[in-house]
Write a protein that holds these residues in place. Structure first.
Motif: not given
Length: 504
Positions: A176, A308, A99, A304, A180, A183, A145, A159
């Motif tokens: 997560y 996160f 990532v 992101l 995603c 993002l 991700m 994904t």
């Protein structure tokens, strides 16, 4: 290099015993012990209970089946099962590096991977076998991700596949999925926003929530599991902000980790946590403000790492919902990767000459890696045996009732009966006081007294008006069942020297 460091750090407790929840999840699980068929195993929860029963349960079928296969090979030796954490930690570290590389390049990815591999907050996830669920779910979530950040062929399919696999390990995968989603929205400048992809991620979150709600049985948390559940709304909010700050702080300064946090640390008295709550509130407000700006401004990397890093701390803050435990470092496992990214980016983007920046950032990061390795070693080694584990925990959390109970149990099994009984008594007393505030000075004062005298004087000090109520609670906690009738009578005779009511 980071993958080697990850493997080395995860091997610190590979020679350890079954500790804490490992016995319940492995030795007492009919799924892991092969007492039920594979078909029926899929209808059991993580701990081997049937789905939907009143116990606190969650459906995570993949790991118990993996443990079942390892148990068949090892014959019950914890070594091979513990070694699974090595592969899992390497996998998660590699996934995080993918990532980071897609967003910031290889150099940043290497340093982030090294810090993440050595991070002391991983001690609970790596040291306890049950923490492997968090590691594997994080690895799958990070791979999801990475698929999204790299925007390669069939990125959407990859994904969702990784998210689905992660859901078989632990429901934390929903964090997560939400990252995603953030993002995907932030990347709309590079690729047109696909409403179907967004709807799929939202649908995935709802599906996992529905499955876990059915598995859990829909029962609320009990104060004995989480004292936050017993607090009024305002006190819960203040303590929630303090817990949120604790999650953020541990991500950046992980040098006070412990097996169990809370279970008496938080109470109706909000005075001791007001400072931490104020910091938590400030960070939360700033995070929301910055997150909206970066999301709307098309800064995918900023959005992101913010979501996160903040997400895991917010999820266990109890500001959104009351969880099964007050604070657990293993739930920060993946999220601390965001803190590692922030540290590396700050150091590699200093406003000095390139030569000076490279030397300074490399020097600081090497020192940080050394400090992280030392902190991880000190935090993870106690997970090798129950006695060391709970002694270490009480050094960090002297008011944790469950730590006192488990340490007392370990001491008595180790032949240190008087010390063990006192800690069991403290566990009973602390648990019964929830959610009232506990004066630390009382606990510290009693702990300084010689073991025999400490055991005899504690009922009169802690339960001055009804000492035998506490004695009765201790005996039930220490000697429950008909097999311990003789031990219970002996204990009553000891206390009867000072408390005649104890003879009953």
């Amino acid at each position: 290099m980071p993958l080697v460091l990850a493997g080395a750090m995860a091997s610190v407790t590979v020679d350890g015993q079954w500790v804490y929840d490992d016995r319940h999840a492995i030795l007492e699980s009919p799924v892991v012990q092969g007492q039920v068929s594979l078909g029926e195993a899929l209808q059991r929860d993580f701990w081997g209970h049937k789905l939907g029963n009143p116990s606190k349960v969650s459906w995570r079928p993949a790991l118990p089946l993996i443990w079942r296969a390892l148990s068949n090979v090892s014959g019950g030796d914890p070594g091979p099962t513990r070694a699974l954490a090595i592969l899992a930690h390497i996998f998660a570290t590699w996934a995080l590096m993918r990532v980071v590389r897609s967003l910031h390049g290889s150099t940043v990815a290497i340093w982030v991977g090294a810090l993440f591999a050595l991070h002391p907050a991983h001690a609970e996830a790596l040291g306890g076998v049950v923490g492997q669920a968090d590691i594997l779910a994080a690895g799958c979530g990070l791979m999801a991700m990475a698929s999204l950040a790299e925007m390669g062929r069939s990125f959407a399919l990859k994904t969702f596949v990784w998210l689905l696999v992660g859901a078989l390990f632990k429901e934390v995968i929903v964090l997560y999925a939400l990252v995603c989603l953030v993002l995907l929205i932030a990347l709309r400048g590079k690729r047109p926003l696909n409403a179907l992809h967004c709807a799929g991620l939202v649908g995935f979150v709802l599906l996992v929530a529905l499955v876990q709600n059915y598995a859990h049985g829909g029962h609320a948390e009990h104060p004995k599991d989480n004292v936050i559940a017993a607090l009024p709304m305002f006190e819960r909010f203040i303590n929630g902000l303090a817990i949120f700050w604790r999650g953020i702080r541990v991500s950046f300064l992980p040098f006070d980790v412990a097996a169990n946090h809370g279970y008496a640390q938080y109470s109706e008295d909000i005075g001791p946590v007001l400072g931490a709550a104020a910091l938590g509130g400030a960070v939360l407000f700033a995070s929301v403000w910055a997150g909206v700006r970066w999301l709307l401004g098309g800064k995918p990397a900023h959005a992101l790492w913010l979501s996160f890093g903040v997400g895991p701390a917010l999820a266990q803050s109890h500001l959104l919902f009351v969880g099964p435990t007050e604070f657990a470092e293993r739930l920060l496992y993946g999220g601390v990767g965001a803190a590692c990214v922030v540290v590396v980016l700050l150091l590699t983007n200093l406003r000095v000459s390139p030569e000076a920046r490279n030397k300074l950032s490399a020097s600081v990061l090497v020192v940080l890696c050394g400090l992280f390795a030392l902190g991880s070693w000190q935090a993870q080694r106690p997970w090798r045996a129950p006695l060391a584990l709970w002694e270490h925990t009480l050094q960090r959390e002297p008011l944790a009732w469950r730590a006192h109970h488990n340490y007392g149990d370990a001491l008595t099994k180790n032949g240190q009966t008087q010390r063990g009984l006192w800690h069991l008594m403290m566990g009973v007393w602390l648990k019964r006081r929830l959610p009232k505030a506990v004066p630390l000075e009382v606990v510290q004062g009693l702990a300084a007294v010689e073991p025999t005298e400490r055991l005899l004087m504690s009922p009169g000090v802690l339960n001055k008006n009804a000492p035998c109520v506490l004695i009765d609670g201790l005996i039930r906690a220490a000697y429950s069942g008909a097999d311990f009738a003789d031990s219970a009578r002996t204990a009553r005779q000891i206390f009867a020297q000072r408390y005649p009511c104890a003879k009953r």
